[in-house]
Design a protein around this motif. Structure first.
Motif, PDB file in Angstrom:
ATOM      1  N   SER A 189     -11.780  -2.373 -18.065  1.00  0.00           N
ATOM      2  CA  SER A 189     -12.393  -2.671 -16.776  1.00  0.00           C
ATOM      3  C   SER A 189     -12.599  -1.400 -15.962  1.00  0.00           C
ATOM      4  O   SER A 189     -11.786  -0.482 -16.005  1.00  0.00           O
ATOM      5  CB  SER A 189     -11.479  -3.625 -15.984  1.00  0.00           C
ATOM      6  N   ASN A 190     -13.689  -1.358 -15.230  1.00  0.00           N
ATOM      7  CA  ASN A 190     -13.930  -0.284 -14.269  1.00  0.00           C
ATOM      8  C   ASN A 190     -13.597  -0.779 -12.865  1.00  0.00           C
ATOM      9  O   ASN A 190     -14.384  -0.627 -11.939  1.00  0.00           O
ATOM     10  CB  ASN A 190     -15.391   0.171 -14.320  1.00  0.00           C
ATOM     11  N   ALA A 191     -12.427  -1.346 -12.718  1.00  0.00           N
ATOM     12  CA  ALA A 191     -12.033  -1.918 -11.428  1.00  0.00           C
ATOM     13  C   ALA A 191     -12.032  -0.851 -10.347  1.00  0.00           C
ATOM     14  O   ALA A 191     -11.512   0.245 -10.543  1.00  0.00           O
ATOM     15  CB  ALA A 191     -10.650  -2.551 -11.544  1.00  0.00           C
ATOM     16  N   GLN A 192     -12.610  -1.165  -9.207  1.00  0.00           N
ATOM     17  CA  GLN A 192     -12.648  -0.242  -8.086  1.00  0.00           C
ATOM     18  C   GLN A 192     -11.251  -0.075  -7.487  1.00  0.00           C
ATOM     19  O   GLN A 192     -10.378  -0.929  -7.637  1.00  0.00           O
ATOM     20  CB  GLN A 192     -13.611  -0.756  -7.012  1.00  0.00           C
ATOM     21  N   ILE A 193     -11.058   1.066  -6.802  1.00  0.00           N
ATOM     22  CA  ILE A 193      -9.774   1.310  -6.139  1.00  0.00           C
ATOM     23  C   ILE A 193      -9.480   0.163  -5.174  1.00  0.00           C
ATOM     24  O   ILE A 193     -10.323  -0.218  -4.359  1.00  0.00           O
ATOM     25  CB  ILE A 193      -9.809   2.637  -5.355  1.00  0.00           C
ATOM     26  N   GLY A 194      -8.306  -0.426  -5.290  1.00  0.00           N
ATOM     27  CA  GLY A 194      -7.903  -1.529  -4.417  1.00  0.00           C
ATOM     28  C   GLY A 194      -8.244  -2.898  -4.967  1.00  0.00           C
ATOM     29  O   GLY A 194      -7.782  -3.908  -4.436  1.00  0.00           O
ATOM     30  N   ASP A 341       1.830  -1.717  -4.173  1.00  0.00           N
ATOM     31  CA  ASP A 341       0.620  -1.981  -4.956  1.00  0.00           C
ATOM     32  C   ASP A 341      -0.468  -2.519  -4.039  1.00  0.00           C
ATOM     33  O   ASP A 341      -0.360  -2.437  -2.803  1.00  0.00           O
ATOM     34  CB  ASP A 341       0.918  -2.921  -6.127  1.00  0.00           C
ATOM     35  N   GLU A 342      -1.512  -3.068  -4.658  1.00  0.00           N
ATOM     36  CA  GLU A 342      -2.651  -3.564  -3.883  1.00  0.00           C
ATOM     37  C   GLU A 342      -2.282  -4.714  -2.958  1.00  0.00           C
ATOM     38  O   GLU A 342      -2.986  -4.973  -1.964  1.00  0.00           O
ATOM     39  CB  GLU A 342      -3.759  -4.010  -4.836  1.00  0.00           C
ATOM     40  N   SER A 343      -1.200  -5.410  -3.254  1.00  0.00           N
ATOM     41  CA  SER A 343      -0.823  -6.595  -2.456  1.00  0.00           C
ATOM     42  C   SER A 343       0.285  -6.330  -1.451  1.00  0.00           C
ATOM     43  O   SER A 343       0.649  -7.217  -0.695  1.00  0.00           O
ATOM     44  CB  SER A 343      -0.390  -7.735  -3.390  1.00  0.00           C
ATOM     45  N   GLY A 344       0.852  -5.115  -1.432  1.00  0.00           N
ATOM     46  CA  GLY A 344       1.864  -4.830  -0.431  1.00  0.00           C
ATOM     47  C   GLY A 344       3.051  -4.039  -0.937  1.00  0.00           C
ATOM     48  O   GLY A 344       2.950  -3.258  -1.890  1.00  0.00           O
ATOM     49  N   LYS A 362       9.578  -9.424  -2.340  1.00  0.00           N
ATOM     50  CA  LYS A 362       8.398  -9.003  -1.571  1.00  0.00           C
ATOM     51  C   LYS A 362       8.841  -8.726  -0.135  1.00  0.00           C
ATOM     52  O   LYS A 362       9.482  -9.574   0.498  1.00  0.00           O
ATOM     53  CB  LYS A 362       7.327 -10.099  -1.592  1.00  0.00           C
ATOM     54  N   ILE A 363       8.502  -7.540   0.374  1.00  0.00           N
ATOM     55  CA  ILE A 363       8.927  -7.127   1.713  1.00  0.00           C
ATOM     56  C   ILE A 363       7.818  -7.397   2.721  1.00  0.00           C
ATOM     57  O   ILE A 363       6.658  -7.023   2.512  1.00  0.00           O
ATOM     58  CB  ILE A 363       9.293  -5.630   1.741  1.00  0.00           C
ATOM     59  N   ASN A 364       8.194  -8.045   3.822  1.00  0.00           N
ATOM     60  CA  ASN A 364       7.286  -8.207   4.949  1.00  0.00           C
ATOM     61  C   ASN A 364       7.308  -6.895   5.729  1.00  0.00           C
ATOM     62  O   ASN A 364       8.326  -6.516   6.294  1.00  0.00           O
ATOM     63  CB  ASN A 364       7.739  -9.365   5.840  1.00  0.00           C
ATOM     64  N   GLU A 365       6.196  -6.202   5.744  1.00  0.00           N
ATOM     65  CA  GLU A 365       6.173  -4.869   6.341  1.00  0.00           C
ATOM     66  C   GLU A 365       6.316  -4.891   7.856  1.00  0.00           C
ATOM     67  O   GLU A 365       6.710  -3.889   8.463  1.00  0.00           O
ATOM     68  CB  GLU A 365       4.893  -4.143   5.932  1.00  0.00           C
ATOM     69  N   GLU A 366       6.001  -6.005   8.492  1.00  0.00           N
ATOM     70  CA  GLU A 366       6.138  -6.110   9.950  1.00  0.00           C
ATOM     71  C   GLU A 366       7.591  -6.308  10.354  1.00  0.00           C
ATOM     72  O   GLU A 366       8.101  -5.637  11.255  1.00  0.00           O
ATOM     73  CB  GLU A 366       5.277  -7.265  10.484  1.00  0.00           C
ATOM     74  N   THR A 367       8.271  -7.244   9.687  1.00  0.00           N
ATOM     75  CA  THR A 367       9.655  -7.563  10.051  1.00  0.00           C
ATOM     76  C   THR A 367      10.676  -6.746   9.271  1.00  0.00           C
ATOM     77  O   THR A 367      11.855  -6.729   9.613  1.00  0.00           O
ATOM     78  CB  THR A 367       9.935  -9.056   9.817  1.00  0.00           C
ATOM     79  N   PHE A 387       7.519  -0.687 -12.070  1.00  0.00           N
ATOM     80  CA  PHE A 387       6.530  -0.495 -11.006  1.00  0.00           C
ATOM     81  C   PHE A 387       5.692  -1.758 -10.886  1.00  0.00           C
ATOM     82  O   PHE A 387       5.760  -2.659 -11.736  1.00  0.00           O
ATOM     83  CB  PHE A 387       5.649   0.730 -11.279  1.00  0.00           C
ATOM     84  N   MET A 388       4.890  -1.838  -9.835  1.00  0.00           N
ATOM     85  CA  MET A 388       4.074  -3.012  -9.560  1.00  0.00           C
ATOM     86  C   MET A 388       2.594  -2.650  -9.539  1.00  0.00           C
ATOM     87  O   MET A 388       2.207  -1.589  -9.049  1.00  0.00           O
ATOM     88  CB  MET A 388       4.445  -3.605  -8.201  1.00  0.00           C
ATOM     89  N   ILE A 389       1.755  -3.553 -10.094  1.00  0.00           N
ATOM     90  CA  ILE A 389       0.295  -3.438  -9.998  1.00  0.00           C
ATOM     91  C   ILE A 389      -0.255  -4.840  -9.763  1.00  0.00           C
ATOM     92  O   ILE A 389      -0.042  -5.738 -10.592  1.00  0.00           O
ATOM     93  CB  ILE A 389      -0.338  -2.836 -11.274  1.00  0.00           C
TER      94      ILE A 389
END
Length: 460
Positions: A189-194, A341-344, A362-367, A387-389
């Motif tokens: 795949s030529n998946a775009q960044i993000g 990763d792309e999801s957080g 999964k970490i909530n970046e706000e709290t 690692f995560m992707i």
């Protein structure tokens, strides 16, 4: 006669006619003068003590003693610098010899780094020589060695027998052609960044060895490097690095771009410990930088911490049930592994309830709280890193001294785990840091003190 005696006492000071031997004691002599008169000679010693001269001598002595102590301290300091210089010069000599050993050791940028260091060494030797006011043969020998090494570096760079630089460029072109040929053969795949519009990792490219760490210290085996996984506007090229002899994390250094990182020209160094102010030090080697914030394992109390490099503030949180007893296979104190990763933002750890098996949070970046967890079936201490992707966990293990393997995945989007075999080459056997960066789709590894990265190819 009394009057004559008085006049003689006034007009004839004792020290003008008193012998040296009689100076210490008084004496009175009588005699008959020329005209028959009685003459008395009175000798009075000078008994006054020269206290002012003694005080002056004591002051001069104290000043001289202080000067001697300062010179001794200066010489001791210069001795330490000289020992350090000799050690660095020895390391530099080994690196030049390494370049001489064959075309495969040639790196164009390395020559410029060597020149910079040689100029620094020459300046330091001159400083030492001036400070000690010495013309010792040892200094002349150092100057000669530095000049000889400079000549060797110049000769190596201009050496055209094998046309090394051209060969390297052509080799890189050939490698890209081979990779393209392989890509054409495979369905990738030529998946775009993000973007997560792909089927996961197809393969990992060859290791790209950038440079020995910015401290130029092969003993700094523990550490990490990379890019901000979600850079602030204007900081898209910002890189970071930290290395040390053990798993203690005391600071982080930023570089405005990749070239500045390689040239060791730091943008800013953030200390995690300032005496009498704060102690935000960490441990382990599985930290990430996201939005100019360092996420890492806190040292003084077991938990996760984040250090905001913009506001220079830190925050600490305990992860419920997380255990400090389980680390990765290669190194101790890797109890909390942060990934982006792309999801957080994510954190990987183990608990007593899971019997040491890897848990993904999964970490909530706000709290700054772990808001959701997934339980895996893989024992954490059998894993070398992870690692995560795109919400998928990838766990690695060692195959041999030159080969690493992604052997396990857990897809949080589908709550599915699977065993796979995606092998990739290691530059050296020992490594402590491996993380994916969604900002450029690369894997960053800190491999026994060296910066290494990999390009990642995805399935269609």
């Amino acid at each position: 006669m009394d009057l004559l005696l008085l006049v003689l006492l006034l007009v004839a000071p004792a020290h003008t006619w008193l012998s040296l031997e009689d100076w210490g004691s008084g004496r009175v002599d009588g005699s008959v003068g020329e005209f028959g008169q009685c003459v008395c000679n009175v000798f009075l010693p000078d008994t006054s003590f020269p206290a002012d001269r003694v005080e002056q001598i004591q002051t001069s002595s104290n000043q001289l003693s202080l000067k001697i102590k300062l010179h001794i301290s200066k010489v001791s300091s210069l001795k330490v610098q000289l020992v350090t210089l000799l050690g660095q010069l020895s390391n530099l000599t080994a690196r030049v010899e390494n370049l001489e050993s064959g075309p495969d050791k040639y790196i164009k940028l390395e020559f410029e780094l060597l020149r910079i260091e040689l100029r620094e060494f020459e300046a330091l030797v001159m400083q030492l020589k001036t400070s000690l006011n010495s013309s010792s043969p040892a200094f002349e020998s150092l100057f000669i060695e530095i000049r000889n090494m400079s000549l060797v570096v110049d000769q190596l760079e201009s050496y055209d027998r094998s046309n090394l630089e051209v060969i390297r460029i052509e080799f890189a072109k050939l490698q890209r052609k081979l990779e393209k040929c392989q890509d054409d053969k495979e369905d990738y795949s030529n998946a775009q960044i993000g973007s997560c519009k792909h089927g996961g990792i197809l393969r990992i490219g060859k290791p790209v060895i950038s440079q020995l760490n910015a401290d130029l210290n092969g003993g700094f085996r523990y550490g990490g490097w990379g890019k901000d996984s979600k850079p602030l506007p204007g900081s898209e090229n910002m890189h970071w690095y930290y290395g040390y002899t053990d798993t203690l994390v005391t600071k982080i250094t930023q570089y405005s771009d990749y070239y500045k990182l390689i040239m060791r020209q730091a943008f800013k160094t953030h200390e995690l410990y300032v005496r009498y102010q704060y102690d935000w030090q960490g441990t382990g080697n599985n930290y990430v930088v996201r939005e100019n914030t360092l996420y890492y394992q806190f040292r003084s109390t077991f938990g996760m911490a984040k250090f905001n490099m913009t506001s220079v503030t830190a925050q600490f949180k305990v992860i419920p049930k997380a255990s400090a007893r389980f680390s990765y296979h290669y190194s101790a104190n890797q109890n909390l592994d942060f990934a982006a990763d792309e999801s957080g933002l994510w954190v990987m750890y183990a608990t007593e309830e899971s019997n040491g098996n890897l848990v993904l949070g999964k970490i909530n970046e706000e709290t700054f709280e772990v808001e959701q967890v997934w339980q895996t079936s893989e024992y954490k201490e059998s894993i070398t890193n992870a690692f995560m992707i795109c919400g998928v966990l990838y766990a690695t293990r060692s195959v041999d001294t030159q080969t690493e393997e992604i052997f396990y995945t857990y897809d949080t989007n589908k709550n599915e785990e699977s065993h796979v075999s995606i092998r990739f080459e290691k530059f050296q056997e020992f490594y402590v840091y491996l993380d994916y960066n969604p900002a450029d789709q690369k894997l960053y590894m800190y491999n026994n003190g060296y910066y290494v990265y990999y390009n990642v190819k995805f399935k269609a």
